[in-house]
Motif scaffolding. Structure first.
Motif, PDB file in Angstrom:
ATOM      1  N   LEU A 133      36.151  44.430  50.184  1.00 27.48           N
ATOM      2  CA  LEU A 133      35.954  43.017  49.879  1.00 27.48           C
ATOM      3  C   LEU A 133      37.277  42.279  49.711  1.00 27.48           C
ATOM      4  CD1 LEU A 133      33.090  43.392  47.253  1.00 27.48           C
ATOM      5  CD2 LEU A 133      32.877  42.870  49.688  1.00 27.48           C
ATOM      6  N   ALA A 134      37.311  41.027  50.161  1.00 29.20           N
ATOM      7  CA  ALA A 134      38.473  40.162  49.942  1.00 29.20           C
ATOM      8  C   ALA A 134      38.518  39.799  48.462  1.00 29.20           C
ATOM      9  CB  ALA A 134      38.363  38.908  50.801  1.00 29.20           C
ATOM     10  N   MET A 135      39.628  40.156  47.812  1.00 32.41           N
ATOM     11  CA  MET A 135      39.711  40.013  46.362  1.00 32.41           C
ATOM     12  C   MET A 135      41.180  39.898  45.965  1.00 32.41           C
ATOM     13  SD  MET A 135      38.275  42.901  43.712  1.00 32.41           S
ATOM     14  CE  MET A 135      36.632  42.803  44.407  1.00 32.41           C
ATOM     15  N   HIS A 136      41.475  39.049  44.985  1.00 36.28           N
ATOM     16  CA  HIS A 136      42.841  38.970  44.477  1.00 36.28           C
ATOM     17  C   HIS A 136      43.179  40.278  43.783  1.00 36.28           C
ATOM     18  CE1 HIS A 136      46.287  37.555  42.097  1.00 36.28           C
ATOM     19  NE2 HIS A 136      46.449  36.714  43.115  1.00 36.28           N
ATOM     20  N   HIS A 137      44.437  40.697  43.900  1.00 40.70           N
ATOM     21  CA  HIS A 137      44.777  42.022  43.369  1.00 40.70           C
ATOM     22  C   HIS A 137      44.652  42.117  41.847  1.00 40.70           C
ATOM     23  CE1 HIS A 137      48.873  40.645  42.399  1.00 40.70           C
ATOM     24  NE2 HIS A 137      48.906  41.691  41.612  1.00 40.70           N
ATOM     25  N   THR A 138      44.687  40.992  41.139  1.00 43.27           N
ATOM     26  CA  THR A 138      44.499  41.065  39.684  1.00 43.27           C
ATOM     27  C   THR A 138      43.057  41.448  39.338  1.00 43.27           C
ATOM     28  OG1 THR A 138      44.117  38.668  39.600  1.00 43.27           O
ATOM     29  CG2 THR A 138      46.367  39.443  39.168  1.00 43.27           C
ATOM     30  N   GLN A 139      42.099  41.042  40.163  1.00 40.84           N
ATOM     31  CA  GLN A 139      40.707  41.466  39.978  1.00 40.84           C
ATOM     32  C   GLN A 139      40.568  42.956  40.315  1.00 40.84           C
ATOM     33  OE1 GLN A 139      37.888  39.569  39.008  1.00 40.84           O
ATOM     34  NE2 GLN A 139      39.365  38.004  38.460  1.00 40.84           N
ATOM     35  N   ARG A 140      41.214  43.350  41.387  1.00 36.01           N
ATOM     36  CA  ARG A 140      41.178  44.752  41.813  1.00 36.01           C
ATOM     37  C   ARG A 140      41.760  45.668  40.732  1.00 36.01           C
ATOM     38  NH1 ARG A 140      39.606  45.580  46.726  1.00 36.01           N
ATOM     39  NH2 ARG A 140      40.295  43.674  47.702  1.00 36.01           N
ATOM     40  N   LEU A 141      42.815  45.185  40.056  1.00 34.98           N
ATOM     41  CA  LEU A 141      43.447  45.955  38.987  1.00 34.98           C
ATOM     42  C   LEU A 141      42.455  46.204  37.843  1.00 34.98           C
ATOM     43  CD1 LEU A 141      46.064  47.190  37.792  1.00 34.98           C
ATOM     44  CD2 LEU A 141      46.518  44.918  36.810  1.00 34.98           C
ATOM     45  N   ARG A 142      41.739  45.172  37.429  1.00 28.53           N
ATOM     46  CA  ARG A 142      40.741  45.334  36.359  1.00 28.53           C
ATOM     47  C   ARG A 142      39.666  46.333  36.768  1.00 28.53           C
ATOM     48  NH1 ARG A 142      40.234  38.846  35.492  1.00 28.53           N
ATOM     49  NH2 ARG A 142      42.479  38.574  35.341  1.00 28.53           N
ATOM     50  N   LEU A 143      39.209  46.226  37.996  1.00 28.31           N
ATOM     51  CA  LEU A 143      38.186  47.155  38.484  1.00 28.31           C
ATOM     52  C   LEU A 143      38.721  48.589  38.551  1.00 28.31           C
ATOM     53  CD1 LEU A 143      36.637  44.817  41.140  1.00 28.31           C
ATOM     54  CD2 LEU A 143      35.424  45.810  39.188  1.00 28.31           C
ATOM     55  N   ARG A 144      39.956  48.734  38.991  1.00 33.27           N
ATOM     56  CA  ARG A 144      40.547  50.076  39.043  1.00 33.27           C
ATOM     57  C   ARG A 144      40.620  50.683  37.640  1.00 33.27           C
ATOM     58  NH1 ARG A 144      46.123  49.758  40.458  1.00 33.27           N
ATOM     59  NH2 ARG A 144      46.713  50.547  38.439  1.00 33.27           N
ATOM     60  N   HIS A 145      41.059  49.883  36.676  1.00 35.68           N
ATOM     61  CA  HIS A 145      41.127  50.380  35.299  1.00 35.68           C
ATOM     62  C   HIS A 145      39.747  50.783  34.791  1.00 35.68           C
ATOM     63  CE1 HIS A 145      45.166  48.128  34.634  1.00 35.68           C
ATOM     64  NE2 HIS A 145      45.334  49.288  35.232  1.00 35.68           N
ATOM     65  N   PHE A 146      38.731  49.989  35.107  1.00 36.10           N
ATOM     66  CA  PHE A 146      37.369  50.339  34.709  1.00 36.10           C
ATOM     67  C   PHE A 146      36.931  51.654  35.348  1.00 36.10           C
ATOM     68  CE2 PHE A 146      32.887  50.339  35.990  1.00 36.10           C
ATOM     69  CZ  PHE A 146      32.298  50.416  34.737  1.00 36.10           C
TER      70      PHE A 146
END
Length: 156
Positions: A133-146
């Motif tokens: 999915l097209a997503m800003h990397h700051t959102q991706r970071l939160r998801l990765r941490h989760f």
């Protein structure tokens, strides 16, 4: 209103506001994560937004999830704090925001999934498909941490 996100970009405009915000990783019974495609930038993101003066930060997360998705949730934990000054969000009305975001985990307790005026699509996404999915990397970071199932929340 259009929105442009900058990260570590020397061409980014100078922030003129600091906003305390909450977001939530909402999962269903199958472990899929609720994401919204934002109307203002067409990127996928967690539901969330700014805290109002009359509410707590967990309360802001619950309200934002309800407003943006139609679902009632209860907060179950903390993914982390996200305060990187290199992340700047510029809006077409002239606001240039530096955001302080606290990302929670949440479970669904009611409501009905419904697209809001802030999004064009809602989807429960299997973790293995988030990378597509097209997503800003700051959102991706939160998801990765989760998805790392950390013992302690991210503090950043």
């Amino acid at each position: 209103m259009a929105r442009t996100e900058y990260y570590d970009d020397p061409a980014a405009p100078e922030p003129n506001s600091l906003v305390v915000a909450a977001s939530a990783v909402v999962t269903d019974d199958e472990g899929r994560i609720l994401l919204q495609r934002r109307r203002d930038n067409e990127l996928w993101a967690l539901p969330g937004g700014g805290m109002e003066m009359t509410e707590s930060l967990p309360g802001a997360a619950v309200r934002e999830v309800k407003e943006e998705t139609g679902l009632d949730v209860e907060i179950t934990g903390l993914v982390g704090t996200y305060t990187d000054p290199r992340h700047v969000i510029a809006y077409s009305d002239g606001e240039v925001r530096r955001q302080f975001n606290v990302c929670f985990t949440a479970r669904i307790v009611g409501g009905r999934l419904a697209v809001s005026e802030e999004s064009t699509e809602l989807r429960f996404v299997p973790p293995g498909e988030i990378g597509e999915l097209a997503m800003h990397h700051t959102q991706r970071l939160r998801l990765r941490h989760f998805l790392e199932h950390r013992e302690r929340p991210h503090l950043g």
